[in-house]
Write a protein that holds these residues in place. Structure first.
Motif, PDB file in Angstrom:
ATOM      1  N   VAL A  84       0.848  -1.190   0.000  1.00  0.00           N
ATOM      2  CA  VAL A  84       0.000   0.000   0.000  1.00  0.00           C
ATOM      3  C   VAL A  84       0.884   1.242   0.000  1.00  0.00           C
ATOM      4  CG1 VAL A  84      -1.929  -1.107   1.176  1.00  0.00           C
ATOM      5  CG2 VAL A  84      -0.208   0.054   2.528  1.00  0.00           C
ATOM      6  N   LEU A  85       0.378   2.281  -0.622  1.00  0.00           N
ATOM      7  CA  LEU A  85       0.978   3.607  -0.491  1.00  0.00           C
ATOM      8  C   LEU A  85      -0.032   4.425   0.290  1.00  0.00           C
ATOM      9  CD1 LEU A  85       3.010   5.911  -1.107  1.00  0.00           C
ATOM     10  CD2 LEU A  85       1.525   6.476  -3.013  1.00  0.00           C
ATOM     11  N   ILE A  86       0.359   4.841   1.472  1.00  0.00           N
ATOM     12  CA  ILE A  86      -0.514   5.682   2.286  1.00  0.00           C
ATOM     13  C   ILE A  86       0.006   7.107   2.172  1.00  0.00           C
ATOM     14  CG2 ILE A  86      -1.566   6.049   4.544  1.00  0.00           C
ATOM     15  CD1 ILE A  86      -0.608   3.177   5.270  1.00  0.00           C
ATOM     16  N   ALA A  87      -0.824   7.981   1.638  1.00  0.00           N
ATOM     17  CA  ALA A  87      -0.477   9.399   1.497  1.00  0.00           C
ATOM     18  C   ALA A  87      -1.209  10.166   2.582  1.00  0.00           C
ATOM     19  CB  ALA A  87      -0.870   9.908   0.119  1.00  0.00           C
ATOM     20  N   PHE A  88      -0.463  10.738   3.506  1.00  0.00           N
ATOM     21  CA  PHE A  88      -1.043  11.540   4.587  1.00  0.00           C
ATOM     22  C   PHE A  88      -1.059  12.991   4.137  1.00  0.00           C
ATOM     23  CE2 PHE A  88       0.555   7.761   6.686  1.00  0.00           C
ATOM     24  CZ  PHE A  88      -0.504   7.434   7.517  1.00  0.00           C
ATOM     25  N   HIS A  89      -2.224  13.620   4.225  1.00  0.00           N
ATOM     26  CA  HIS A  89      -2.384  14.988   3.736  1.00  0.00           C
ATOM     27  C   HIS A  89      -3.411  15.723   4.592  1.00  0.00           C
ATOM     28  CE1 HIS A  89      -6.456  15.061   1.882  1.00  0.00           C
ATOM     29  NE2 HIS A  89      -6.323  13.774   2.097  1.00  0.00           N
ATOM     30  N   ALA A  90      -3.598  17.005   4.288  1.00  0.00           N
ATOM     31  CA  ALA A  90      -4.645  17.832   4.898  1.00  0.00           C
ATOM     32  C   ALA A  90      -5.021  18.909   3.885  1.00  0.00           C
ATOM     33  CB  ALA A  90      -4.160  18.462   6.197  1.00  0.00           C
ATOM     34  N   LYS A  91      -6.237  19.427   4.009  1.00  0.00           N
ATOM     35  CA  LYS A  91      -6.716  20.445   3.064  1.00  0.00           C
ATOM     36  C   LYS A  91      -5.870  21.712   3.104  1.00  0.00           C
ATOM     37  CE  LYS A  91     -11.533  19.147   2.668  1.00  0.00           C
ATOM     38  NZ  LYS A  91     -12.916  19.547   2.836  1.00  0.00           N
ATOM     39  N   TRP A  92      -5.345  22.088   4.256  1.00  0.00           N
ATOM     40  CA  TRP A  92      -4.604  23.329   4.416  1.00  0.00           C
ATOM     41  C   TRP A  92      -3.157  23.228   3.934  1.00  0.00           C
ATOM     42  CZ3 TRP A  92      -0.545  21.999   7.369  1.00  0.00           C
ATOM     43  CH2 TRP A  92      -0.706  20.939   8.280  1.00  0.00           C
ATOM     44  N   CYS A  93      -2.709  22.034   3.578  1.00  0.00           N
ATOM     45  CA  CYS A  93      -1.308  21.796   3.199  1.00  0.00           C
ATOM     46  C   CYS A  93      -1.080  22.170   1.732  1.00  0.00           C
ATOM     47  CB  CYS A  93      -0.970  20.329   3.452  1.00  0.00           C
ATOM     48  SG  CYS A  93       0.623  19.808   2.775  1.00  0.00           S
ATOM     49  N   GLY A  94      -0.259  23.165   1.488  1.00  0.00           N
ATOM     50  CA  GLY A  94       0.015  23.637   0.131  1.00  0.00           C
ATOM     51  C   GLY A  94       0.676  22.589  -0.751  1.00  0.00           C
ATOM     52  N   TYR A  95       1.681  21.904  -0.225  1.00  0.00           N
ATOM     53  CA  TYR A  95       2.362  20.888  -1.032  1.00  0.00           C
ATOM     54  C   TYR A  95       1.453  19.688  -1.293  1.00  0.00           C
ATOM     55  CZ  TYR A  95       6.840  23.274  -0.839  1.00  0.00           C
ATOM     56  OH  TYR A  95       7.843  24.178  -0.997  1.00  0.00           O
ATOM     57  N   CYS A  96       0.563  19.378  -0.354  1.00  0.00           N
ATOM     58  CA  CYS A  96      -0.406  18.293  -0.574  1.00  0.00           C
ATOM     59  C   CYS A  96      -1.306  18.645  -1.756  1.00  0.00           C
ATOM     60  CB  CYS A  96      -1.258  18.078   0.679  1.00  0.00           C
ATOM     61  SG  CYS A  96      -0.311  17.649   2.161  1.00  0.00           S
ATOM     62  N   THR A  97      -1.768  19.867  -1.787  1.00  0.00           N
ATOM     63  CA  THR A  97      -2.629  20.333  -2.875  1.00  0.00           C
ATOM     64  C   THR A  97      -1.886  20.302  -4.198  1.00  0.00           C
ATOM     65  OG1 THR A  97      -3.849  21.717  -1.334  1.00  0.00           O
ATOM     66  CG2 THR A  97      -4.049  22.260  -3.670  1.00  0.00           C
ATOM     67  N   LYS A  98      -0.632  20.711  -4.183  1.00  0.00           N
ATOM     68  CA  LYS A  98       0.177  20.702  -5.402  1.00  0.00           C
ATOM     69  C   LYS A  98       0.384  19.266  -5.893  1.00  0.00           C
ATOM     70  CE  LYS A  98       4.391  22.717  -7.287  1.00  0.00           C
ATOM     71  NZ  LYS A  98       5.604  23.484  -7.002  1.00  0.00           N
ATOM     72  N   VAL A 135       2.997  10.156  12.057  1.00  0.00           N
ATOM     73  CA  VAL A 135       3.066  11.206  11.047  1.00  0.00           C
ATOM     74  C   VAL A 135       3.333  12.545  11.714  1.00  0.00           C
ATOM     75  CG1 VAL A 135       1.750  12.455   9.292  1.00  0.00           C
ATOM     76  CG2 VAL A 135       1.574   9.971   9.455  1.00  0.00           C
ATOM     77  N   GLY A 136       4.292  13.261  11.180  1.00  0.00           N
ATOM     78  CA  GLY A 136       4.607  14.614  11.624  1.00  0.00           C
ATOM     79  C   GLY A 136       4.285  15.566  10.490  1.00  0.00           C
ATOM     80  N   PRO A 137       5.340  16.070   9.830  1.00  0.00           N
ATOM     81  CA  PRO A 137       5.114  16.979   8.695  1.00  0.00           C
ATOM     82  C   PRO A 137       4.431  16.238   7.542  1.00  0.00           C
ATOM     83  CG  PRO A 137       7.430  16.972   9.368  1.00  0.00           C
ATOM     84  CD  PRO A 137       6.750  15.901  10.143  1.00  0.00           C
ATOM     85  N   ILE A 138       3.664  16.972   6.795  1.00  0.00           N
ATOM     86  CA  ILE A 138       2.997  16.396   5.626  1.00  0.00           C
ATOM     87  C   ILE A 138       3.309  17.245   4.393  1.00  0.00           C
ATOM     88  CG2 ILE A 138       1.146  15.220   6.847  1.00  0.00           C
ATOM     89  CD1 ILE A 138      -0.644  17.629   6.321  1.00  0.00           C
ATOM     90  N   PRO A 139       3.189  16.701   3.210  1.00  0.00           N
ATOM     91  CA  PRO A 139       2.762  15.355   2.886  1.00  0.00           C
ATOM     92  C   PRO A 139       3.800  14.309   3.326  1.00  0.00           C
ATOM     93  CG  PRO A 139       3.403  16.518   0.884  1.00  0.00           C
ATOM     94  CD  PRO A 139       3.472  17.481   2.007  1.00  0.00           C
ATOM     95  N   ASP A 140       3.276  13.214   3.848  1.00  0.00           N
ATOM     96  CA  ASP A 140       4.083  12.099   4.333  1.00  0.00           C
ATOM     97  C   ASP A 140       3.587  10.857   3.616  1.00  0.00           C
ATOM     98  OD1 ASP A 140       5.628  10.308   5.750  1.00  0.00           O
ATOM     99  OD2 ASP A 140       4.806  10.811   7.710  1.00  0.00           O
ATOM    100  N   TYR A 141       4.496  10.087   3.090  1.00  0.00           N
ATOM    101  CA  TYR A 141       4.143   8.890   2.336  1.00  0.00           C
ATOM    102  C   TYR A 141       4.729   7.677   3.017  1.00  0.00           C
ATOM    103  CZ  TYR A 141       3.173  12.484  -0.989  1.00  0.00           C
ATOM    104  OH  TYR A 141       2.670  13.613  -1.579  1.00  0.00           O
ATOM    105  N   VAL A 142       3.881   6.672   3.230  1.00  0.00           N
ATOM    106  CA  VAL A 142       4.310   5.417   3.831  1.00  0.00           C
ATOM    107  C   VAL A 142       3.981   4.308   2.844  1.00  0.00           C
ATOM    108  CG1 VAL A 142       3.903   3.770   5.698  1.00  0.00           C
ATOM    109  CG2 VAL A 142       3.994   6.221   6.200  1.00  0.00           C
ATOM    110  N   ILE A 143       4.993   3.532   2.508  1.00  0.00           N
ATOM    111  CA  ILE A 143       4.768   2.328   1.724  1.00  0.00           C
ATOM    112  C   ILE A 143       4.847   1.186   2.716  1.00  0.00           C
ATOM    113  CG2 ILE A 143       5.631   0.848  -0.120  1.00  0.00           C
ATOM    114  CD1 ILE A 143       6.621   3.449  -1.492  1.00  0.00           C
TER     115      ILE A 143
END
Length: 172
Positions: A84-98, A135-143
């Motif tokens: 699995v690739l777990i992508a941790f994100h949030a709506k307010w995160c600029g890099y997540c949106t990008k 998870v700390g900083p996001i975007p954080d990816y866990v395989i």
């Protein structure tokens, strides 16, 4: 004896032989065609830069189909024997949106993701899962393996080529 001089603030400027002050030598006094040319050059530069940025935007391409239900996605991973690739994100995160607008829609990323079960976790709404994976900083990816054990982790924004390289290195 020192003569008193009546000094006018404008006395230090040049005066033409006819007694008139010269016209302003600044751009504001130049031909309107110069202004038109300047504006045209700026507009063309803007369009070229905008077009270049648009070439890197894949948001109108089909993207990754993310699972939002962690439990069912992990069951699917066990059933299919895929990591699995777990992508941790949030709506307010600029890099997540990008990442959502650019990277996740790139054809090479969509193709590479066929080897994974993709899970998108909103850290604000699914904090329990984020805590499980520290998870700390996001975007954080866990395989992770289908049992949830972490194989690889990486953080931050990645352009499509670099993201595919990270995914491929986790498979080896």
């Amino acid at each position: 004896m020192v003569e008193e001089q009546n000094i006018d603030q404008n006395d230090d400027k040049e005066v033409n032989p006819d007694g008139q002050r010269p016209a302003c030598a600044c751009a504001c006094a130049s031909s309107p065609w110069r202004w038109f040319a300047f504006i045209a050059i700026v507009a063309i530069a803007f369009m070229l830069l905008s077009n270049r940025a648009a070439k890197d935007d894949y948001s109108d391409s089909p993207g990754i189909t993310w699972n939002n239900d962690y439990t069912s996605a992990m069951a699917l991973a066990q059933q299919q024997g895929k990591p699995v690739l777990i992508a941790f994100h949030a709506k307010w995160c600029g890099y997540c949106t990008k990442m959502k607008k650019k990277t996740y829609h790139a054809p090479e990323v969509v193709k590479a993701m066929q080897n994974f079960i993709p899970i998108m976790i909103d850290t604000d709404k699914q904090g329990d899962i984020a805590r499980k994976y520290n998870v700390g900083p996001i975007p954080d990816y866990v395989i992770a393996k289908p049992d949830g054990s972490v194989v690889k982790r990486f953080l931050g924004y990645y352009d499509p080529g670099d993201f595919v390289a990270k995914l491929n290195s986790a498979l080896q």
